[in-house]
Design an enzyme around this catalytic site. Structure first.
Site, PDB file in Angstrom:
ATOM      1  N   ARG A 160      14.387   9.188  31.322  1.00  0.00           N
ATOM      2  CA  ARG A 160      14.315   9.916  32.589  1.00  0.00           C
ATOM      3  C   ARG A 160      12.967   9.619  33.234  1.00  0.00           C
ATOM      4  NH1 ARG A 160      14.038  15.400  32.091  1.00  0.00           N
ATOM      5  NH2 ARG A 160      13.222  15.177  29.979  1.00  0.00           N
ATOM      6  N   ARG A 177       0.229   4.113  17.328  1.00  0.00           N
ATOM      7  CA  ARG A 177      -0.613   3.414  18.307  1.00  0.00           C
ATOM      8  C   ARG A 177      -1.983   4.068  18.257  1.00  0.00           C
ATOM      9  NH1 ARG A 177      -0.814  -1.217  20.293  1.00  0.00           N
ATOM     10  NH2 ARG A 177      -1.261  -0.707  22.463  1.00  0.00           N
ATOM     11  N   GLU A 210     -10.171   4.611  28.666  1.00  0.00           N
ATOM     12  CA  GLU A 210      -9.277   4.777  27.519  1.00  0.00           C
ATOM     13  C   GLU A 210      -8.492   3.489  27.283  1.00  0.00           C
ATOM     14  OE1 GLU A 210      -5.567   7.695  26.819  1.00  0.00           O
ATOM     15  OE2 GLU A 210      -7.448   8.745  27.268  1.00  0.00           O
ATOM     16  N   TYR A 218       4.827  13.458  18.069  1.00  0.00           N
ATOM     17  CA  TYR A 218       3.843  13.719  19.120  1.00  0.00           C
ATOM     18  C   TYR A 218       4.087  15.106  19.704  1.00  0.00           C
ATOM     19  CZ  TYR A 218       0.964  13.539  23.206  1.00  0.00           C
ATOM     20  OH  TYR A 218       0.002  13.844  24.139  1.00  0.00           O
TER      21      TYR A 218
END
Length: 368
Positions: A170, A247, A298, A347
């Site tokens: 989405r 990651r 970042e 997460y």
């Protein structure tokens, strides 16, 4: 002998420590870092609360969680309204009428719908096989190439054609001029930074920092009736079923001798050629008026064992490995409680961390 040794002084560990202590339990918290707070830790630099491990904006629609966290801090009215920079041109996020006006000059929702339909109609009968096809089907070529492709490929370290379509099932598309990134009812930043919350939670609780639990694992486990473990679940079981993948992130902090660098807390850089995904200007989280400013670039990175893991890679292979560890955890639940982002290999936004920790507390202390 403690009732609980809590491994990790981040949000999960702090919530459990606070709730256990409130119930009269004896608790000790240990952490391998030299500070409490885990990834929500803030460091004061030039009078600015710098989010050392990336931008953290608290948001939730759960009033119970909002009321809970407001016990520990006063929240300001910060609204997350990031901006995307593609080759020097700026676009509002999430995709909204401001974004589409900057991209196409469209002024009405109908014009936007027609533009998206024009760019996606040839894909409507096709089942996307990868992230690129999924994004193109949802939003069309222009938005995908300018605002999704490069950012996503940097974030995941691989081509969008090699990423599964479910990552982008989405896309938030708004046909209004609303730049508020989150749909949640409650949102803000704690005044004084996130340390205020963790310090309040751990007030009066024994905390030892700079401690590697695994160097003296049996010692710590023998000091408590139960261990609450918030670290990497595969590490706890000595990687017996294999290593879980993540990651990584690297941060480059810089103090600038100006009062305002980019005029916004978060600016994403969406082209692949720019090595960082975003620049954070921390003072804007708390509407700072300091003479200097602090920015953070970042950089997403391949994760190596021994580095701080950030984003779990929940593909089929990793989920199958985690399932084996979850079974191991279940077998020792009378001695060890696994809780948190790394222990659950999932997460979590901050409100979900608190929700999960409170669920664990409830399960632990309502046992007959």
């Amino acid at each position: 002998m403690y009732d609980y040794i809590i491994v990790g002084a981040g949000l999960s560990g702090a919530v459990f420590a606070y709730e256990a202590t409130k119930r009269g339990k004896t608790v000790k918290v240990i952490d391998k870092r030299n500070h409490i707070g885990g990834n929500i830790y803030c460091e004061s630099i030039e009078g600015i609360n710098v989010h050392k491990y990336g931008a953290h904006i608290f948001h939730t629609s759960n009033k119970r969680i909002w009321d809970y966290v407001n016990q520990f801090a006063t929240f300001n009215h910060y609204i997350n309204s990031p901006v995307a920079n593609y080759q020097g041109k700026l676009y509002n996020l999430p995709f909204n009428m401001n974004t589409f006006y900057a991209m196409w000059g469209t002024k009405t929702p109908q014009e936007v719908r027609e533009k998206i339909a024009e760019q996606t109609q040839h894909l409507q009968g096709i089942e996307p096989k990868n992230l690129e096809e999924q994004a193109l089907k949802l939003i069309g070529k222009d938005v995908y190439e300018l605002l999704i492709k490069g950012y996503t490929e940097k974030q995941w370290g691989r081509s969008a054609t090699d990423l599964p379509p479910f990552i982008i099932k989405r896309l938030p598309v708004r046909f209004t001029f609303d730049n508020n990134y989150f749909n949640d009812r409650y949102q803000g930043i704690p005044e004084g930074g996130y340390n205020v919350i963790i310090e309040k939670m751990l007030e009066g609780i024994e905390v030892e920092l700079g401690v590697d639990f695994f160097e003296k694992k049996s010692k710590w486990e023998n000091q408590a009736k139960k261990v609450v473990f918030t670290g990497m679940i595969d590490q706890y079981f000595d990687y017996k079923h294999g290593e879980l993948d993540y990651r990584g992130l690297h941060f480059e902090h810089e103090v600038l001798d100006i009062d305002n660098f980019q005029g916004n807390a978060v600016v994403n850089y969406t082209e692949r050629e720019v090595p960082y995904t975003r620049i954070i200007e921390h003072k804007h989280f708390e509407f700072g008026r300091q003479e200097k400013t602090v920015i953070t670039r970042e950089y997403p990175a391949d994760w190596q064992k021994g580095e701080e893991p950030y984003y779990p890679i929940n593909d089929a292979e990793n989920n199958a490995i985690f399932a084996k560890y979850a079974k191991e955890a279940e077998a020792i639940q009378d001695r060890v409680i696994f809780c948190g982002r790394l222990a659950d290999y999932k997460y979590y936004d901050m409100h979900l961390v608190i929700e999960r920790a409170l669920a664990v507390v409830e399960a632990e202390f309502t046992k007959s």
